[in-house]
Scaffold this motif. Structure first.
Motif, PDB file in Angstrom:
ATOM      1  N   UNK A 198     -30.951 -12.727  23.892  1.00 22.03           N
ATOM      2  CA  UNK A 198     -31.615 -12.547  22.511  1.00 22.03           C
ATOM      3  C   UNK A 198     -32.063 -11.143  21.903  1.00 22.03           C
ATOM      4  N   UNK A 199     -32.286 -11.018  20.804  1.00 22.56           N
ATOM      5  CA  UNK A 199     -32.605  -9.497  20.190  1.00 22.56           C
ATOM      6  C   UNK A 199     -33.951  -8.968  20.664  1.00 22.56           C
ATOM      7  N   UNK A 200     -34.487  -7.889  20.500  1.00 21.38           N
ATOM      8  CA  UNK A 200     -35.642  -7.433  20.440  1.00 21.38           C
ATOM      9  C   UNK A 200     -36.114  -7.553  18.971  1.00 21.38           C
ATOM     10  N   UNK A 201     -37.232  -8.060  18.705  1.00 19.79           N
ATOM     11  CA  UNK A 201     -37.784  -8.335  17.369  1.00 19.79           C
ATOM     12  C   UNK A 201     -38.893  -7.207  17.189  1.00 19.79           C
ATOM     13  N   UNK A 202     -38.903  -6.699  15.838  1.00 20.87           N
ATOM     14  CA  UNK A 202     -40.187  -5.815  15.649  1.00 20.87           C
ATOM     15  C   UNK A 202     -40.630  -6.207  14.296  1.00 20.87           C
ATOM     16  N   UNK A 203     -41.969  -6.576  14.089  1.00 20.51           N
ATOM     17  CA  UNK A 203     -42.529  -6.982  13.070  1.00 20.51           C
ATOM     18  C   UNK A 203     -43.279  -5.794  12.364  1.00 20.51           C
ATOM     19  N   UNK A 204     -42.698  -5.446  11.008  1.00 21.16           N
ATOM     20  CA  UNK A 204     -43.262  -4.375  10.250  1.00 21.16           C
ATOM     21  C   UNK A 204     -43.763  -4.914   9.135  1.00 21.16           C
TER      22      UNK A 204
END
Length: 294
Positions: free
Chosen positions: A151-157
């Motif tokens: 899976x991806x790395x997810x960043x919330x901004x």
């Protein structure tokens, strides 16, 4: 993002299954970063200071210290077998767990803990993950759920400068994992008034969706050039940040967020979205404090 040398990854253990899972995760993180791993536990009283008026019985403290030493030996043996060649050190502190971990975070690259479930083996009480994520001197990872290997790395901004540090760490994590990065910007109907704070400017005739895309692009500017190996997917969704991040955590390796977002109340130790992820995400969560908070 700069650091002197290569500080160790620190993991807190207490004999629980969740802490054991966190230790394995931390060992993998240390190996990827070519860093040492420090396995840490604390056995002091939560509500008493040994330097104050309250002292625990010496025999009680001796028993706790012996149990801590045994736990550290067992954990080290397990991790050495799981990740051969990894440099592993151990340390036990005689302070209360949260103060002890906050102190050790000053010399850590990342502080890793397991998912608190009630009072874990007497080590944690209350919401230590929230306290640590809000006050630690380094990013804090709470290992929970299951990590999606592909899976991806997810960043919330949220488009504000407060998310800059989280974005930098997310790029770094995606790079060392050879994973793609999903940069997620979510907005909801009650949030439009806050979109153009922090120096952001609204353009006449621009739709709210286009404004969000532009703000996300501004916030990501420069990072793809620094990490050209990272494939970036920009995603703008009409939803509450908490709900969408919890959803994407089901298929992610790691979710990265800032400790507080735009519009947070000053008195909160940790933003509501970050708290929700720490308690309900389906994968490990990294919370990154901003430089303004340090």
């Amino acid at each position: 993002m700069s650091a002197t040398g290569n500080p160790p990854i620190v993991v807190a253990v207490d004999g629980s299954e969740t802490a054991a899972a966190a230790a394995l995760w931390a060992a993998g993180e240390a190996a990827r970063r070519h860093a040492a791993l420090l396995v840490f536990t604390a056995y002091g009283l939560e509500d008493a200071s040994f330097g104050g008026k309250v002292y625990p019985p010496s025999d009680w403290l001796a028993v706790r210290e012996a149990a801590a030493d045994q736990l550290l030996r067992q954990t080290r043996t397990t991790l050495e077998a799981a990740v051969p060649g990894l440099e592993i050190t151990t340390e036990a502190g005689d302070r209360a767990p949260v103060p002890a971990l906050l102190a050790v975070s000053e010399r850590a690259r990342i502080l890793v803990t397991g998912e608190p479930v009630g009072a874990i083996a007497g080590l944690f009480s209350g919401s230590p993950d929230v306290d640590l994520a809000a006050k630690a001197h380094c990013p804090v990872v709470v290992v929970r759920g299951s990590e999606s290997v592909d899976g991806p790395v997810v960043v919330g901004t949220d488009g504000s400068p407060l998310s800059e540090a989280a974005i930098g760490w997310a790029f770094e994590e995606a790079s060392i994992r050879n994973a793609r990065l999903v940069a997620l910007y979510t907005w909801h109907d009650g949030d439009s008034a806050g979109l153009f704070q922090d120096g952001n400017v609204a353009f006449q005739g621009e739709s709210l969706q286009d404004s969000c895309r532009r703000l996300l692009a501004q916030r990501l500017a420069g990072w793809p050039e620094k990490y050209p190996d990272v494939q970036v997917e920009r995603r703008v969704d009409h939803d509450k940040p908490r709900d969408r991040l919890l959803e994407v955590s089901r298929t992610a390796q790691l979710v990265v967020v800032g400790s507080r977002g735009r519009g947070g109340f000053t008195g909160l130790v940790l933003g509501s979205t970050s708290q929700a992820l720490l308690h309900h995400a389906a994968c490990p969560v990294m919370v990154v404090r901003t430089e303004k908070e340090n």
